[in-house]
Design a protein around this motif. Sequence first.
Motif, PDB file in Angstrom:
ATOM      1  N   MET C 100      -5.725  59.617  36.574  1.00  0.00           N
ATOM      2  CA  MET C 100      -5.047  60.912  36.570  1.00  0.00           C
ATOM      3  C   MET C 100      -3.790  60.881  37.442  1.00  0.00           C
ATOM      4  N   LEU C 101      -3.876  60.223  38.566  1.00  0.00           N
ATOM      5  CA  LEU C 101      -2.706  60.129  39.447  1.00  0.00           C
ATOM      6  C   LEU C 101      -1.581  59.351  38.765  1.00  0.00           C
ATOM      7  N   ALA C 103      -1.076  59.250  35.607  1.00  0.00           N
ATOM      8  CA  ALA C 103      -0.522  60.077  34.529  1.00  0.00           C
ATOM      9  C   ALA C 103       0.383  61.188  35.076  1.00  0.00           C
ATOM     10  N   HIS C 104      -0.001  61.748  36.191  1.00  0.00           N
ATOM     11  CA  HIS C 104       0.781  62.880  36.722  1.00  0.00           C
ATOM     12  C   HIS C 104       1.161  62.657  38.177  1.00  0.00           C
ATOM     13  N   ARG C 105       1.691  61.501  38.468  1.00  0.00           N
ATOM     14  CA  ARG C 105       2.008  61.126  39.856  1.00  0.00           C
ATOM     15  C   ARG C 105       2.835  62.204  40.580  1.00  0.00           C
ATOM     16  N   ASP C 106       3.914  62.644  39.969  1.00  0.00           N
ATOM     17  CA  ASP C 106       4.779  63.629  40.630  1.00  0.00           C
ATOM     18  C   ASP C 106       4.045  64.936  40.915  1.00  0.00           C
ATOM     19  N   LEU C 107       3.325  65.396  39.912  1.00  0.00           N
ATOM     20  CA  LEU C 107       2.580  66.643  40.088  1.00  0.00           C
ATOM     21  C   LEU C 107       1.631  66.546  41.271  1.00  0.00           C
ATOM     22  N   TRP C 108       0.994  65.401  41.426  1.00  0.00           N
ATOM     23  CA  TRP C 108       0.011  65.267  42.486  1.00  0.00           C
ATOM     24  C   TRP C 108       0.639  65.052  43.843  1.00  0.00           C
ATOM     25  N   ARG C 109       1.783  64.385  43.850  1.00  0.00           N
ATOM     26  CA  ARG C 109       2.506  64.283  45.121  1.00  0.00           C
ATOM     27  C   ARG C 109       2.854  65.680  45.604  1.00  0.00           C
ATOM     28  N   LEU C 110       3.319  66.485  44.669  1.00  0.00           N
ATOM     29  CA  LEU C 110       3.659  67.865  44.993  1.00  0.00           C
ATOM     30  C   LEU C 110       2.456  68.638  45.499  1.00  0.00           C
ATOM     31  N   SER C 111       1.408  68.561  44.717  1.00  0.00           N
ATOM     32  CA  SER C 111       0.195  69.313  45.032  1.00  0.00           C
ATOM     33  C   SER C 111      -0.356  68.943  46.406  1.00  0.00           C
ATOM     34  N   GLN C 112      -0.384  67.646  46.721  1.00  0.00           N
ATOM     35  CA  GLN C 112      -0.888  67.218  48.026  1.00  0.00           C
ATOM     36  C   GLN C 112       0.036  67.690  49.149  1.00  0.00           C
ATOM     37  N   LEU C 165      -8.408  58.423  49.119  1.00  0.00           N
ATOM     38  CA  LEU C 165      -7.875  57.462  48.145  1.00  0.00           C
ATOM     39  C   LEU C 165      -6.614  58.036  47.485  1.00  0.00           C
ATOM     40  N   THR C 166      -6.710  59.304  47.116  1.00  0.00           N
ATOM     41  CA  THR C 166      -5.549  59.963  46.503  1.00  0.00           C
ATOM     42  C   THR C 166      -4.333  59.853  47.412  1.00  0.00           C
ATOM     43  N   GLN C 167      -4.539  60.213  48.647  1.00  0.00           N
ATOM     44  CA  GLN C 167      -3.466  60.168  49.633  1.00  0.00           C
ATOM     45  C   GLN C 167      -2.833  58.779  49.707  1.00  0.00           C
ATOM     46  N   GLN C 168      -3.694  57.778  49.896  1.00  0.00           N
ATOM     47  CA  GLN C 168      -3.194  56.410  50.057  1.00  0.00           C
ATOM     48  C   GLN C 168      -2.488  55.926  48.790  1.00  0.00           C
ATOM     49  N   TYR C 169      -3.090  56.238  47.660  1.00  0.00           N
ATOM     50  CA  TYR C 169      -2.539  55.757  46.394  1.00  0.00           C
ATOM     51  C   TYR C 169      -1.158  56.361  46.146  1.00  0.00           C
ATOM     52  N   LEU C 170      -1.015  57.627  46.474  1.00  0.00           N
ATOM     53  CA  LEU C 170       0.273  58.287  46.240  1.00  0.00           C
ATOM     54  C   LEU C 170       1.324  57.797  47.225  1.00  0.00           C
ATOM     55  N   GLN C 171       0.862  57.472  48.420  1.00  0.00           N
ATOM     56  CA  GLN C 171       1.803  57.039  49.448  1.00  0.00           C
ATOM     57  C   GLN C 171       2.505  55.745  49.027  1.00  0.00           C
ATOM     58  N   GLN C 172       1.701  54.835  48.512  1.00  0.00           N
ATOM     59  CA  GLN C 172       2.245  53.538  48.099  1.00  0.00           C
ATOM     60  C   GLN C 172       3.038  53.671  46.798  1.00  0.00           C
TER      61      GLN C 172
END
Lengths: 201, 201, 201, 201
Positions: C100-101, C103-112, C165-172
């Motif tokens: 899911m991250l 597929a919607h990386r930007d959306l989730w960066r925003l959301s977090q 995991l979400t946090q780390q995955y988006l950070q990288q």
Amino acid sequence: MPRTADANAALREKTRERVLQAAVRLFSRHGFDGTSVRALAEEADIAVGLLYSHFESKEAVLLALMQSSMVDVARTLEDADREPTARGFVTALLTSTVAMLDAHRDLWRLSQGLRHQPEVLARLKLPLEHFLGATHQRLERALAARGLPEAGIEARVLFATVEGLTQQYLQQEGGYPAADVIRAMARKWPGALRKRKADAP
Amino acid sequence: MPRTADANAALREKTRERVLQAAVRLFSRHGFDGTSVRALAEEADIAVGLLYSHFESKEAVLLALMQSSMVDVARTLEDADREPTARGFVTALLTSTVAMLDAHRDLWRLSQGLRHQPEVLARLKLPLEHFLGATHQRLERALAARGLPEAGIEARVLFATVEGLTQQYLQQEGGYPAADVIRAMARKWPGALRKRKADAP
Amino acid sequence: MPRTADANAALREKTRERVLQAAVRLFSRHGFDGTSVRALAEEADIAVGLLYSHFESKEAVLLALMQSSMVDVARTLEDADREPTARGFVTALLTSTVAMLDAHRDLWRLSQGLRHQPEVLARLKLPLEHFLGATHQRLERALAARGLPEAGIEARVLFATVEGLTQQYLQQEGGYPAADVIRAMARKWPGALRKRKADAP
Amino acid sequence: MPRTADANAALREKTRERVLQAAVRLFSRHGFDGTSVRALAEEADIAVGLLYSHFESKEAVLLALMQSSMVDVARTLEDADREPTARGFVTALLTSTVAMLDAHRDLWRLSQGLRHQPEVLARLKLPLEHFLGATHQRLERALAARGLPEAGIEARVLFATVEGLTQQYLQQEGGYPAADVIRAMARKWPGALRKRKADAP
DNA sequence: CATGAATGAGCTTTCATTCAT
DNA sequence: CATGAATGAAAGCTCATTCAT
């Protein structure tokens, strides 16, 4: 402490006054909605931001203006109150009103124009109504004290006369025969002190 | 096909009327600037585009409205002209004015509010001045014909009285003792036909 | 009637979608406050005014975005629910989350990024809290059903794991060894169905 | 006059500290963009101009804040490094983290909120990536030294766990069962010193 | 050093008007 | 004729920053 507090206060007062003067000019010519804050600031020769450090909003500038116009009215009433007869009172009241209009023509054009714009005046409505009520009462007492019967109704007649004259006088750019009109208006009111039928012959 | 053309014309007229009625309501409540064209179209229950096929601009709607308010005034004068005495004339004029205000209260609130906004009325200014001048002349002739001296000045007094009453009447939401005020106003004017000093004590 | 209603609806939907896509891109890169409405409209290739005919405000655009991100979460939970063991559940949940991250990386960066900005989220706070609570309950039920003791606490552990995991995955930006990390995370959870002490050595 | 110079330096330091404390409070509640410099100066009870003599810009205040948050992290790692087993290390690390969050809750809410706004971080020129990399290495070395195989991957698992717990703990206003959650997290890690399969059932 | 008046670019939002369909 | 999607200029207002005192 930098810049004395006094110097600051004087600075602020000067700026505030400049804004108010610019506002009378522009609001009365182009209307409240027709005057942009940017134009207001330009006319006052300051930056828009500074305007907002003196007034909370564009509406607040208008409010300050209107309040000062109410002071005007109170003064005309005081002037007239010295006259002993109804006719003298009416004459003084109308003469004083016209003098006031001459002194603050723009302010009064603005004030009259706003009288019937409910939305703009929403926040001014209550104060205005209270003020109009109080003025009516002062007129009524003044007429009653000078021996007029039906003072309540006659006060309304007088109030309408003042408003009507104001309206006509402001409408005309110049050349309005104010003195003659006032004399003609005043002679419809009793000139003697003794009690009599309001209008008999 | 003349029948269809007729039907179309009627339809157009009805739409135009709906727009004007919506405009009186909204302009008088929220002011001219406070009313958006979208709101206007919605209140008239038509699409924005259609409104523009009937009126060139928002201002044109206002103009149409103001013109119709001038017609009102002319009618009150005609009503009054049937009275033989000055007092009768004044009474009829004021009574007719109040009746007119009752019938078109919104229109008149709007019209009075616009009186002092020169910019908004730029395109209406000349017609308005001409109209006011003509009205003054009609009043003067009416008073002169009824034997009043200084008819020019007295016409101004009467005009101010009408305007003042209008102002006061519109200001009050209700409960204004119009009949009493009119009677008090009228008795200040001569009720007999013979020549006399206007009001000498 | 002009332009079929269908055509209009399609037109509107397309525009709305363009705005939302532009918003994810810009909000996630420059933040909500760092993105001006003008920039938003430009990125969506429409006029600012049109944006406001689709969304009440800039905030409303953000809200619409956040709601769609909540749908994402619900889907990952459904994916995982098919697994019979705790370890299978955790593996599926984490794998689905990473997909899911992607597929919607930007959306989730925003959301977090928004999670901790109270003011911006004022209107989203209640829905978000409710949503987090519901998610926690679903995790708890899922773990309890798979025989885990202390399912309430373990659900918090799992929730934190997903978030971490979400946090780390988006950070990288890339190159995160997601598969390995997920495997290492999952093997800390019991893989058999029979009841046992959670993790005893 | 060294005495005066000293006193001045102390005064400056005190002012600077007041600004930073005000900044944590306001930035964390209303966000960075939601806090005006004027509000900041007011909260710190100094004049705007003085603030600018301590910090180059509003952004510089934020930068100083974020740097101090990095020091926090380093300290939690030092605390944990005294534990000989992996489980002890994890327990100490998480416990210390929660203690730190309690002490600087506002600072951490702010810091977490900024994590995903790349442009903002870029402007701050915060060496976040370097810092995260270094932290990861310290975790990896700590786990390897305690006999864990795949220490690189396990370090990522642990990092995610810390971040996840941080997130959850900050989200909840209070009543988060931190001790229980930490215990449940820690028991997933090996508690003895001898080599063994990480978690085999 | 310390103050806060002053600046003006930039923000979000509204709205009269046009025009493809 | 009738619709309402689309335009973009301009509105009111905020705010980081500067600087005379």
